[in-house]
Design an enzyme around this catalytic site. Sequence first.
Site, PDB file in Angstrom:
ATOM      1  CD  GLN A  86       7.524   0.671  -2.263  1.00 18.43           C
ATOM      2  OE1 GLN A  86       7.998   1.319  -1.349  1.00 18.43           O
ATOM      3  NE2 GLN A  86       8.032   0.707  -3.464  1.00 18.43           N
ATOM      4  CG  HIS A 131      -1.847   1.102   1.342  1.00 11.37           C
ATOM      5  ND1 HIS A 131      -2.884   1.332   0.455  1.00 11.37           N
ATOM      6  CD2 HIS A 131      -1.916   2.100   2.272  1.00 11.37           C
ATOM      7  CE1 HIS A 131      -3.539   2.416   0.827  1.00 11.37           C
ATOM      8  NE2 HIS A 131      -2.973   2.898   1.922  1.00 11.37           N
ATOM      9  CG  HIS A 153      -0.435   5.893  -0.477  1.00 10.62           C
ATOM     10  ND1 HIS A 153      -1.256   6.985  -0.577  1.00 10.62           N
ATOM     11  CD2 HIS A 153      -1.130   4.949   0.186  1.00 10.62           C
ATOM     12  CE1 HIS A 153      -2.410   6.710   0.003  1.00 10.62           C
ATOM     13  NE2 HIS A 153      -2.367   5.482   0.463  1.00 10.62           N
TER      14      HIS A 153
END
Length: 109
Positions: free
Chosen positions: A77, A75, A79
């Site tokens: 990464q 998650h 973002h």
Amino acid sequence: MEMETTVMELIIHAGEARSAAMQALQEARKQDWAAADALLQDAQRAAREAHKIQTQLIGADEGCGKVPVNLILVHAQDHLMNAMLCRDLVEELIYLHREVQGLRKSHGQ
């Protein structure tokens, strides 16, 4: 707990980068170029901080799977990559907003 904190910092910085980029685009729509430029710089700084954390995680992993890959890391990464892409696209959109304004001025609109 340290890994969780590190990953959360990555998410926070990436979120700040994306948010600042989107705010820059809003300022460009209002033709507030100084604010747009400042926000793009903020987005770049936040992305740089997130990227530093990512680089630390990669270094700690040493390509050997030492860093556990879990959903929150994936998650984070996501973002970061979305924030970086967002900033690049916003920069191009702001450039286009400036060009359109210039064309309008040159045609007396």
